[in-house]
Design a protein around this motif. Structure first.
Motif, PDB file in Angstrom:
ATOM      1  N   LEU A  21      17.401 -31.088  54.153  1.00  0.00           N
ATOM      2  CA  LEU A  21      16.467 -30.041  53.740  1.00  0.00           C
ATOM      3  C   LEU A  21      15.261 -30.632  53.025  1.00  0.00           C
ATOM      4  O   LEU A  21      14.122 -30.182  53.228  1.00  0.00           O
ATOM      5  N   ILE A  22      15.489 -31.639  52.177  1.00  0.00           N
ATOM      6  CA  ILE A  22      14.381 -32.285  51.464  1.00  0.00           C
ATOM      7  C   ILE A  22      13.412 -32.914  52.462  1.00  0.00           C
ATOM      8  O   ILE A  22      12.186 -32.786  52.336  1.00  0.00           O
ATOM      9  N   ARG A  23      13.954 -33.578  53.466  1.00  0.00           N
ATOM     10  CA  ARG A  23      13.095 -34.208  54.482  1.00  0.00           C
ATOM     11  C   ARG A  23      12.302 -33.156  55.255  1.00  0.00           C
ATOM     12  O   ARG A  23      11.205 -33.437  55.762  1.00  0.00           O
ATOM     13  N   ALA A  24      12.841 -31.923  55.334  1.00  0.00           N
ATOM     14  CA  ALA A  24      12.133 -30.843  56.041  1.00  0.00           C
ATOM     15  C   ALA A  24      11.172 -30.093  55.136  1.00  0.00           C
ATOM     16  O   ALA A  24      10.561 -29.101  55.573  1.00  0.00           O
ATOM     17  N   TRP A  33      17.680 -23.207  48.229  1.00  0.00           N
ATOM     18  CA  TRP A  33      16.602 -24.050  48.749  1.00  0.00           C
ATOM     19  C   TRP A  33      15.573 -23.188  49.469  1.00  0.00           C
ATOM     20  O   TRP A  33      15.917 -22.430  50.382  1.00  0.00           O
ATOM     21  N   ILE A  34      14.311 -23.315  49.067  1.00  0.00           N
ATOM     22  CA  ILE A  34      13.235 -22.521  49.648  1.00  0.00           C
ATOM     23  C   ILE A  34      12.299 -23.424  50.441  1.00  0.00           C
ATOM     24  O   ILE A  34      11.914 -24.512  49.982  1.00  0.00           O
ATOM     25  N   GLY A  35      11.943 -22.959  51.629  1.00  0.00           N
ATOM     26  CA  GLY A  35      11.033 -23.723  52.472  1.00  0.00           C
ATOM     27  C   GLY A  35      10.626 -22.912  53.682  1.00  0.00           C
ATOM     28  O   GLY A  35      11.026 -21.747  53.847  1.00  0.00           O
ATOM     29  N   LEU A  36       9.833 -23.515  54.547  1.00  0.00           N
ATOM     30  CA  LEU A  36       9.350 -22.853  55.747  1.00  0.00           C
ATOM     31  C   LEU A  36      10.242 -23.197  56.934  1.00  0.00           C
ATOM     32  O   LEU A  36      10.643 -24.349  57.124  1.00  0.00           O
ATOM     33  N   ALA A  37      10.559 -22.187  57.725  1.00  0.00           N
ATOM     34  CA  ALA A  37      11.364 -22.378  58.927  1.00  0.00           C
ATOM     35  C   ALA A  37      10.658 -21.721  60.092  1.00  0.00           C
ATOM     36  O   ALA A  37       9.897 -20.766  59.927  1.00  0.00           O
ATOM     37  N   PRO A  40       5.609 -24.208  63.684  1.00  0.00           N
ATOM     38  CA  PRO A  40       4.526 -24.483  62.723  1.00  0.00           C
ATOM     39  C   PRO A  40       3.441 -23.411  62.710  1.00  0.00           C
ATOM     40  O   PRO A  40       2.870 -23.114  61.658  1.00  0.00           O
ATOM     41  N   THR A  41       3.195 -22.800  63.862  1.00  0.00           N
ATOM     42  CA  THR A  41       2.136 -21.787  63.939  1.00  0.00           C
ATOM     43  C   THR A  41       2.624 -20.390  63.542  1.00  0.00           C
ATOM     44  O   THR A  41       1.819 -19.476  63.404  1.00  0.00           O
ATOM     45  N   ASN A  42       3.924 -20.234  63.373  1.00  0.00           N
ATOM     46  CA  ASN A  42       4.468 -18.913  63.032  1.00  0.00           C
ATOM     47  C   ASN A  42       5.715 -19.085  62.169  1.00  0.00           C
ATOM     48  O   ASN A  42       6.795 -18.641  62.520  1.00  0.00           O
ATOM     49  N   SER A  43       5.554 -19.749  61.031  1.00  0.00           N
ATOM     50  CA  SER A  43       6.704 -20.062  60.182  1.00  0.00           C
ATOM     51  C   SER A  43       6.947 -18.948  59.164  1.00  0.00           C
ATOM     52  O   SER A  43       6.065 -18.142  58.866  1.00  0.00           O
ATOM     53  N   THR A  44       8.166 -18.913  58.648  1.00  0.00           N
ATOM     54  CA  THR A  44       8.584 -17.909  57.674  1.00  0.00           C
ATOM     55  C   THR A  44       9.219 -18.615  56.486  1.00  0.00           C
ATOM     56  O   THR A  44      10.018 -19.542  56.664  1.00  0.00           O
TER      57      THR A  44
END
Length: 491
Positions: A21-24, A33-37, A40-44
């Motif tokens: 997850l850190i690498r992502a 853990w919060i991040g974008l999934a 790339p052009t339509n991430s949430t």
């Protein structure tokens, strides 16, 4: 492996996942853990957290903004993404963060396009919390599913409530222990409702259901719905709150319908419903063959056995102590009818042994299949000879060597195939158990264990269904050693 080693192994899997997850680009917070999934052009932006049973349960993924992802059947009640079906848990594949994040991205892509290839899971139950007080199981039959309108549930045995007819009284006191219920149909449901307000918007306005609930005329609603022509139902406990809204909680319920009772019978159920089978010998082996064939959906059965159920029989037999003294055929018939596997009219019982070739010919000619479970060579030979003369086949099943082996023979074999050879079983390699005798029994008591009876019966039914559906498992049958594990052959 010690418990410490187990704990270390689980911790290692979690550490590896978190490093992924850190690498992502994910950041750790108190919630997870919060991040974008997603693409790339339509991430949430999503929150990934670990359930208590991780890694044996997959991580939970929830959009940080609940409405950032369309609501659908693929989201939980709290908004989490339904990522992995229960039938996709092999291998714990989600423990690899890159693979898991790729799966999340695919989910988000499917959500954007409206799930074009969605399967119609009828799981509306998971969008309502269970009742906090009522733990009973509510059972409803076909009439309760027909048309909108009132009915009632009445207390029954085993902590159940059963649907029944009857007009609903205006006062709750007149119901006694019954519960006032109402059937409502909301038709095709694209987005699962999660509150009574959602349901009320789908219900036909003319039935004034909300008003009935507020007047305490209805406390249970059987809600019918559809997904892609699949019919579903959910039972809800409803009541008006102090604020004027209507609350809804899920009750434990199940359909007691013919469709529900046959859905798990196998893919050949409808085909077998028009077939008839005669079973000669309703001892331990024959009784379980009869039971499995009835469960599989055989439409008509004939039982033939001249023996009675005695106390010593019931260790291996399908029936219990209440059947002692009955003929074996009648005992099995009563058992199957009581289980609702088959009706009384669809089972014929002949309390005689088969000794007459003319009778054998009538049985073979009037049934799609005759199964011999007598373990008697002369009966098998008689049926074999008659079947050959009639240009058809019978099936004979038997246990051998104190239950260390069984045989299932198709007689005569299909298309002139060779007969199944005799097994040299592991029985011959060990000390034979001493023979036991019982008063009134002219032969030694067989020490065949119950599990061997069930294994042999299952094999016999598998071959029977193959013959009945013209998809024979093997042209001659099979023989199996239940003690010795076959040696693996190297390629």
């Amino acid at each position: 492996m010690s418990l410490d080693s187990y704990t270390d192994a689980v911790a290692h899997v979690r550490q590896q996942f978190e490093e992924g997850l850190i690498r992502a680009g994910f950041k750790e917070t108190q919630q997870g853990w919060i991040g974008l999934a997603g693409a790339p052009t339509n991430s949430t932006q999503v929150l990934i957290s670990f359930p208590a049973r991780f890694p044996f349960k997959p991580p939970r993924v929830t959009p940080v903004l609940p409405d950032a992802v369309p609501w659908s059947w693929h989201r939980e009640l709290d908004g989490a993404l339904c990522l992995i079906a229960e039938d996709d848990h092999d291998g714990l594949w989600w423990t690899a963060a890159p693979v898991f994040l790729e799966h999340v991205a695919d989910w988000l892509s499917q959500a954007t396009t409206g799930w074009p290839d969605d399967r119609p899971d009828l799981d509306l139950d998971r969008y309502f919390r269970p009742s906090e007080k009522d733990t009973r199981t509510y059972l409803y039959e076909e009439p309760a599913l027909l048309g909108d309108g009132p009915f009632r549930f009445r207390p029954a045995k085993n902590n159940t409530m059963r649907a029944g007819k009857g007009a609903l009284p205006k006062k709750r006191a007149n119901l006694g222990n019954d519960r006032a219920a109402y059937v409502a149909d909301v038709g095709e449901v694209d987005i699962p409702p999660r509150t009574w307000a959602d349901i009320s918007a789908l219900v036909q306005p003319g039935n004034k259901l909300d008003a009935r609930i507020r007047r305490h005329e209805v406390s249970v609603v059987l809600l019918r719905y559809r997904r892609d022509e699949q019919d579903g139902a959910i039972l809800l406990e409803v009541w008006p709150t102090v604020s004027g809204e209507i609350a809804a909680r899920r009750l434990k319920s199940a359909a007691d319908t013919s469709a529900a009772r046959t859905a798990r019978a196998g893919v050949h159920r409808s085909e077998l419903s028009n077939k008839s089978v005669a079973i000669i010998g309703l001892g331990a082996l024959g009784s379980f063959i009869a039971d499995m064939l009835a469960r599989a959906g055989i439409g008509r059965l004939t039982f033939m056995d001249g023996d009675l159920v005695l106390p010593g029989n019931i260790v291996r037999h399908l029936v219990g102590p209440d059947a002692v003294g009955l003929s074996k055929g009648e005992a099995v018939k009563r058992y199957l009818v009581a289980r609702n596997e088959i009706t009384h009219e669809d089972i014929q019982v002949d309390d005689n042994d088969l000794t007459n070739p003319a009778k054998a010919a009538r049985l073979i000619s009037s049934h799609n299949l005759v199964v011999n479970a007598t373990a008697d060579f002369s009966t098998a030979a008689l049926l074999h000879t008659v079947a050959e003369s009639l240009d058809t086949h019978i099936l004979s099943a038997s246990l051998h060597d104190d239950g260390t082996a069984y045989r299932v023979d198709i007689l005569p074999p299909i298309d002139g195939a060779s007969s199944v050879p005799r097994l040299e079983t592991a029985f011959n390699e060990r000390t034979k158990a001493p023979m036991l005798f019982e008063a009134g029994c002219g032969s030694p008591i067989s020490p065949t264990p119950p599990h061997a009876v069930v294994e042999a019966a299952a094999a016999a039914v598998r071959h029977s269904i193959g013959l009945l559906t013209e998809r024979a498992v093997h042209p001659a049958g099979e023989a199996r050693d239940l003690i010795r594990v076959p040696e693996r052959k190297n390629n």
